[in-house]
Enzyme design. Structure first.
Site, PDB file in Angstrom:
ATOM      1  N   GLY A  46      44.405  42.048  34.132  1.00 55.54           N
ATOM      2  CA  GLY A  46      44.882  43.402  34.397  1.00 55.54           C
ATOM      3  C   GLY A  46      46.340  43.535  34.006  1.00 55.54           C
ATOM      4  N   GLN A  51      54.675  46.873  33.860  1.00 54.61           N
ATOM      5  CA  GLN A  51      54.980  45.490  33.479  1.00 54.61           C
ATOM      6  C   GLN A  51      55.504  45.346  32.057  1.00 54.61           C
ATOM      7  OE1 GLN A  51      50.938  44.240  35.073  1.00 54.61           O
ATOM      8  NE2 GLN A  51      52.118  42.366  35.404  1.00 54.61           N
ATOM      9  N   CYS A  91      49.522  37.161  38.937  1.00 55.98           N
ATOM     10  CA  CYS A  91      50.106  38.291  38.227  1.00 55.98           C
ATOM     11  C   CYS A  91      50.827  37.781  36.989  1.00 55.98           C
ATOM     12  CB  CYS A  91      51.100  38.994  39.151  1.00 55.98           C
ATOM     13  SG  CYS A  91      51.941  40.392  38.393  1.00 55.98           S
ATOM     14  N   LEU A  92      50.650  38.477  35.881  1.00 54.48           N
ATOM     15  CA  LEU A  92      51.321  38.059  34.642  1.00 54.48           C
ATOM     16  C   LEU A  92      52.846  38.126  34.775  1.00 54.48           C
ATOM     17  CD1 LEU A  92      49.014  39.758  31.989  1.00 54.48           C
ATOM     18  CD2 LEU A  92      49.151  37.322  32.567  1.00 54.48           C
ATOM     19  N   HIS A 133      45.832  45.902  42.911  1.00 58.05           N
ATOM     20  CA  HIS A 133      47.045  45.186  42.487  1.00 58.05           C
ATOM     21  C   HIS A 133      47.794  45.975  41.402  1.00 58.05           C
ATOM     22  CE1 HIS A 133      49.005  41.222  41.117  1.00 58.05           C
ATOM     23  NE2 HIS A 133      49.274  42.055  40.128  1.00 58.05           N
ATOM     24  N   GLU A 134      47.038  46.495  40.426  1.00 60.69           N
ATOM     25  CA  GLU A 134      47.683  47.225  39.313  1.00 60.69           C
ATOM     26  C   GLU A 134      48.229  48.572  39.780  1.00 60.69           C
ATOM     27  OE1 GLU A 134      48.265  45.406  36.926  1.00 60.69           O
ATOM     28  OE2 GLU A 134      46.742  43.888  37.260  1.00 60.69           O
ATOM     29  N   HIS A 137      51.563  48.098  41.172  1.00 61.21           N
ATOM     30  CA  HIS A 137      52.614  47.996  40.135  1.00 61.21           C
ATOM     31  C   HIS A 137      53.168  49.379  39.786  1.00 61.21           C
ATOM     32  CE1 HIS A 137      52.927  43.829  38.911  1.00 61.21           C
ATOM     33  NE2 HIS A 137      51.627  43.708  38.699  1.00 61.21           N
TER      34      HIS A 137
END
Ligand code: NI
Length: 167
Positions: A46, A51, A91-92, A133-134, A137
């Site tokens: 994701g 990000q 998470c990236l 989660h996204e 962000h």
């Protein structure tokens, strides 16, 4: 194909609040393509526009094993959530950190696709956790911020160590 740079926690730009998309044009489609390329290349399941330092309400998700089930959510809103999940997340923007965060097991999300068509998606398990989660962000929230202060300190120390190693 464009693979973009992903902001790393603790970068203050990860705390910006994303604005809703109002124009569904070619520029938006390019953003979605670039975000998908970046997510698949990472590789991740994701990615939120936040990000890559674009502060618009766009997320891409693909939790399939074959990496062929891209979900694009523009201006997503959770309209229903039930249950409690027990999936550890990563998470990236926070490499190599995996923690359990309190999330709903099932969510119903209302969103637009990249052409401006509205739809409702019901998700459970990993897809549900990933979407929650996204969406966080887009609201400037990184998952580690749900952890205790002590755990957050440990995460920051670990990330600083990673950076020193790669320098
Ligand atoms: Ni993330």
């Amino acid at each position: 194909m464009a693979v973009l740079n992903i902001l790393r926690y603790p970068d203050s730009r990860l705390h910006k609040i994303a604005a809703p998309v109002t124009v569904f044009d070619e520029q938006l489609k390019k953003l979605v393509r670039d975000m998908a390329d970046t997510m698949y290349a990472a590789p991740g399941i994701g990615l939120a526009a936040t990000q890559i330092d674009v502060h618009r309400q766009v997320i891409v998700v693909d939790v399939s094993d074959r990496r062929n089930s891209l979900v694009v959510l523009v201006n997503p809103t959770i309209v229903e959530s039930t249950g409690l999940s027990d999936i550890e997340e990563g998470c990236l923007s926070v490499p190599a950190i995996y923690e359990l965060v309190e999330r709903a097991e099932r969510v119903k999300v209302r969103a637009y696709d990249q052409n401006g068509n509205s739809f409702t998606l019901e998700a459970q398990g990993l897809l549900s956790v990933c979407i929650q989660h996204e969406i966080d962000h887009l609201q400037g929230k990184v998952f580690v911020e749900y952890l205790s202060q002590l755990k957050q300190q440990r995460v920051r120390a670990k990330l600083a160590k990673q950076l020193r190693k790669s320098a």
